[in-house]
Design a protein around this motif. Structure first.
Motif, short mmCIF file in Angstrom:
data_model
loop_
_atom_site.label_atom_id
_atom_site.label_comp_id
_atom_site.label_asym_id
_atom_site.label_seq_id
_atom_site.Cartn_x
_atom_site.Cartn_y
_atom_site.Cartn_z
N ILE A 70 -3.98 3.89 3.39
CA ILE A 70 -3.65 2.47 3.22
C ILE A 70 -2.49 2.12 4.16
O ILE A 70 -1.67 2.97 4.48
N ALA A 71 -2.44 0.86 4.62
CA ALA A 71 -1.37 0.44 5.52
C ALA A 71 -0.02 0.63 4.83
O ALA A 71 0.12 0.35 3.63
N PRO A 72 0.99 1.13 5.55
CA PRO A 72 2.30 1.38 4.94
C PRO A 72 2.85 0.17 4.20
O PRO A 72 3.47 0.31 3.14
N GLU A 73 2.59 -1.04 4.71
CA GLU A 73 3.12 -2.23 4.04
C GLU A 73 2.57 -2.37 2.62
O GLU A 73 3.27 -2.81 1.71
N SER A 74 1.31 -1.94 2.44
CA SER A 74 0.72 -2.04 1.09
C SER A 74 1.34 -1.01 0.15
O SER A 74 1.48 -1.26 -1.05
N LEU A 75 1.69 0.16 0.69
CA LEU A 75 2.35 1.17 -0.15
C LEU A 75 3.68 0.65 -0.66
O LEU A 75 4.07 0.91 -1.80
N VAL A 76 4.38 -0.11 0.17
CA VAL A 76 5.67 -0.68 -0.24
C VAL A 76 5.43 -1.83 -1.22
O VAL A 76 5.99 -1.86 -2.33
N GLU A 77 4.54 -2.75 -0.82
CA GLU A 77 4.38 -3.98 -1.61
C GLU A 77 3.62 -3.77 -2.92
O GLU A 77 3.95 -4.37 -3.93
N LYS A 78 2.59 -2.92 -2.90
CA LYS A 78 1.74 -2.79 -4.07
C LYS A 78 2.14 -1.63 -4.98
O LYS A 78 1.93 -1.67 -6.18
N GLN A 79 2.66 -0.55 -4.36
CA GLN A 79 2.89 0.65 -5.15
C GLN A 79 4.37 0.99 -5.29
O GLN A 79 4.72 1.99 -5.90
N GLY A 80 5.22 0.15 -4.69
CA GLY A 80 6.65 0.32 -4.88
C GLY A 80 7.27 1.49 -4.15
O GLY A 80 8.35 1.96 -4.51
N PHE A 81 6.58 2.00 -3.11
CA PHE A 81 7.17 3.07 -2.31
C PHE A 81 8.38 2.53 -1.55
O PHE A 81 8.44 1.35 -1.21
N THR A 82 9.33 3.41 -1.25
CA THR A 82 10.38 3.03 -0.30
C THR A 82 9.74 2.98 1.09
O THR A 82 8.72 3.66 1.33
N PRO A 83 10.30 2.21 2.01
CA PRO A 83 9.74 2.18 3.37
C PRO A 83 9.70 3.57 4.00
O PRO A 83 8.74 3.92 4.69
N GLU A 84 10.70 4.39 3.69
CA GLU A 84 10.75 5.74 4.26
C GLU A 84 9.56 6.58 3.78
O GLU A 84 8.88 7.24 4.58
N ALA A 85 9.32 6.54 2.46
CA ALA A 85 8.20 7.31 1.91
C ALA A 85 6.87 6.75 2.39
O ALA A 85 5.94 7.50 2.69
N ALA A 86 6.77 5.43 2.48
CA ALA A 86 5.52 4.81 2.93
C ALA A 86 5.18 5.23 4.35
O ALA A 86 4.03 5.54 4.66
N LEU A 87 6.20 5.27 5.21
CA LEU A 87 5.95 5.68 6.59
C LEU A 87 5.60 7.17 6.66
O LEU A 87 4.70 7.56 7.42
N ASN A 88 6.28 7.98 5.86
CA ASN A 88 6.01 9.42 5.88
C ASN A 88 4.59 9.72 5.41
O ASN A 88 3.80 10.37 6.12
N VAL A 89 4.25 9.21 4.22
CA VAL A 89 2.92 9.47 3.67
C VAL A 89 1.84 8.77 4.49
O VAL A 89 0.80 9.34 4.82
N GLY A 90 2.11 7.51 4.84
CA GLY A 90 1.07 6.67 5.44
C GLY A 90 0.80 6.90 6.91
O GLY A 90 -0.26 6.52 7.42
N THR A 91 1.76 7.52 7.61
CA THR A 91 1.54 7.71 9.05
C THR A 91 1.70 9.15 9.52
O THR A 91 1.28 9.48 10.62
N GLN A 92 2.33 10.02 8.69
CA GLN A 92 2.57 11.40 9.14
C GLN A 92 1.70 12.42 8.41
O GLN A 92 1.13 13.32 9.02
N ILE A 93 1.62 12.28 7.06
CA ILE A 93 0.80 13.21 6.28
C ILE A 93 -0.67 12.82 6.40
O ILE A 93 -1.56 13.66 6.42
N HIS A 94 -0.91 11.52 6.48
CA HIS A 94 -2.27 11.00 6.59
C HIS A 94 -2.47 10.25 7.91
O HIS A 94 -1.52 10.08 8.67
N THR A 95 -3.70 9.82 8.13
CA THR A 95 -4.03 9.04 9.32
C THR A 95 -3.91 7.56 8.99
O THR A 95 -4.60 7.06 8.11
N SER A 96 -3.03 6.87 9.69
CA SER A 96 -2.85 5.43 9.45
C SER A 96 -4.02 4.67 10.08
O SER A 96 -4.73 5.19 10.94
N PRO A 97 -4.25 3.43 9.65
CA PRO A 97 -5.40 2.68 10.16
C PRO A 97 -5.45 2.56 11.69
O PRO A 97 -6.51 2.74 12.29
N ALA A 98 -4.30 2.29 12.33
CA ALA A 98 -4.33 2.16 13.79
C ALA A 98 -4.65 3.50 14.45
O ALA A 98 -5.34 3.56 15.48
N GLN A 99 -4.18 4.60 13.84
CA GLN A 99 -4.52 5.93 14.37
C GLN A 99 -6.00 6.23 14.14
O GLN A 99 -6.66 6.82 15.00
#
Ligand SMILES: [Zn+2]
Ligand SMILES: [Zn+2]
Length: 415
Positions: free
Chosen positions: A264-293
């Motif tokens: 899911i896009a990092p912004e949704s992790l922050v807005e919908k699931q209450g992640f911190t931006p740091e965690a959203a970027l880590n999970v959403g772009t480093q551990i997993h494949t982000s949509p643009a990737q």
């Protein structure tokens, strides 16, 4: 190449959360306008839905059904990762069997004897959390063949599939042992094949014209893989979970259907699931494949159909995922949700949603069942409990008489 995009023109398209976009839209529009003659009394010439069990699979056709497309916490709309591949030669394969997916599998009304091959990409519960449900539930649901499981090794045996399956059998001792000898329990066995997670494009299955290979995946730790299935000139690729990697780029080229995680896009992790931006970027772009990737991966590997999964696909999250993918990829694309069905042949890929009946029953066994064999019993109830039974013999006698009369059995009420 002929492509049909009928879903785009159905009113339920957004409500179902399904989203299929790509080339060929204009040709589909003109096809719709000049389509089969309509009639107020005749059935539709072509079904826009897939009704499980109602369509033959062509000898050269592959049908892929999404039985889990969501996140680790299963929800009513989306179970965790699970994909069913059905081939025109009669073979069926499950790739991952994440939490909640056994229910989706049951909705397809396939005899459980045919659902005996599971390939696990890695041992996160959102990729094998319903294996116990298929294993034990399958016994009750008339699977009388062992359940075969393939999965990767890791850097230590304790993180590998073999040990995980041994522990699962241990966890299920009460379940399995108490069932033995009470019904036809020939299916109460696991047949586990652990393969080297570092192997590159190694064949782990070859039978009946089907070849399945694995490549390493990059996901948190050692012991994750992706799969490539080839049959009859068709190529199916499934990432399970992975960060973009060189093996996928090399071996998943030119697939007919390429299913890759797209978090899911990092912004949704922050807005919908209450992640911190740091965690959203880590999970959403480093551990997993982000949509643009994901888009980059598909642009480089050029499948006939790219399928993005592993995100909550909702009306308010899909736009961000699609926007990000479209920054880097403009080819054929499906944003997966549960019960999305792909019919793949050499000259056509058809994408529809399945129409599901909730009140389904397991199909009868494809192999004649045998009566319970009491000699197989592994457990015996203690005298303390046996002596606590309140037996209504008159009622039981009536039930036994009725069943014996209706079905030709000759059972006596136990003493
Ligand atoms: Zn994972
Ligand atoms: Zn996952």
């Amino acid at each position: 190449m002929k492509r049909r995009w009928l879903m785009l023109f159905t009113g339920g398209f957004l409500a179902m959360g399904a989203l299929v976009t790509g080339i060929g839209l204009l040709s589909a529009a003109s096809e719709a306008q000049t389509g089969t003659e309509s009639s107020p009394v005749k059935a539709l010439a072509e079904r826009e839905m897939y009704y499980p069990g109602s369509e033959d699979l062509g000898p050269n056709e592959m049908r892929v059904i999404a039985c889990g497309t969501g996140m680790p916490n299963a929800r009513p709309k989306q179970a965790a990762a699970c994909w069913l591949v059905e081939l025109g030669n009669g073979d069926k394969f499950l790739f991952d069997i994440g939490t909640g997916s056994a229910e989706r599998i049951s909705a397809l009304q396939i005899p459980y004897n045919y659902l005996d091959k599971v390939f696990i990409g890695h041992l996160h519960s959102d990729h094998f959390g319903d294996l116990d449900a298929l294993y034990c539930g399958g016994i009750v649901a008339n699977r009388v063949v062992p359940l075969k499981v393939w999965g990767p090794s890791s850097i230590e045996p304790k993180y590998g599939t073999k040990v995980a399956m041994e522990h699962m059998e241990g966890m299920l001792a009460w379940d399995i042992d108490t069932r033995m000898g009470n019904t036809d329990t020939r299916g109460a066995f696991l047949d586990v094949t652990e393969f080297d997670y570092t192997a590159v494009n190694q064949v782990i299955y070859q039978e009946n014209g089907v070849t399945i290979r694995t490549i390493p995946a990059i996901h948190i730790f050692d012991g994750a893989v992706s799969f490539i299935l080839e049959w009859n000139g068709l190529k199916f690729c499934y990432s399970s979970d992975t960060f973009p990697n060189k093996w996928w780029m090399e071996y998943a080229q030119d697939a007919d259907i390429s299913i890759h995680e797209c978090f899911i896009a990092p912004e949704s992790l922050v807005e919908k699931q209450g992640f911190t931006p740091e965690a959203a970027l880590n999970v959403g772009t480093q551990i997993h494949t982000s949509p643009a990737q994901f888009g980059k991966v598909m642009a480089a590997t050029k499948p006939r159909m790219a399928v993005a999964y592993h995100f909550f696909n909702d009306f308010d999250t899909a736009p961000a995922v699609l926007r990000e993918i479209r920054r880097t990829y403009d080819g054929p694309l499906a944003l997966a949700t549960d019960y999305m069905v792909f019919n793949v042949t050499k000259d056509d890929i058809r994408v529809r949603m399945a129409a599901i009946e909730e009140a389904v029953w397991p199909q009868p066994s494809t192999i004649p069942l045998v009566p319970p064999d009491p000699s197989l019993r592994r457990t015996a109830m203690s005298t303390m409990l046996l002596e606590g039974r309140v037996v209504h013999r008159d009622v039981l006698q009536e039930v036994y008489d009725d069943i014996n009369q209706r079905f030709g059995s000759n059972e006596k009420v136990p003493e």
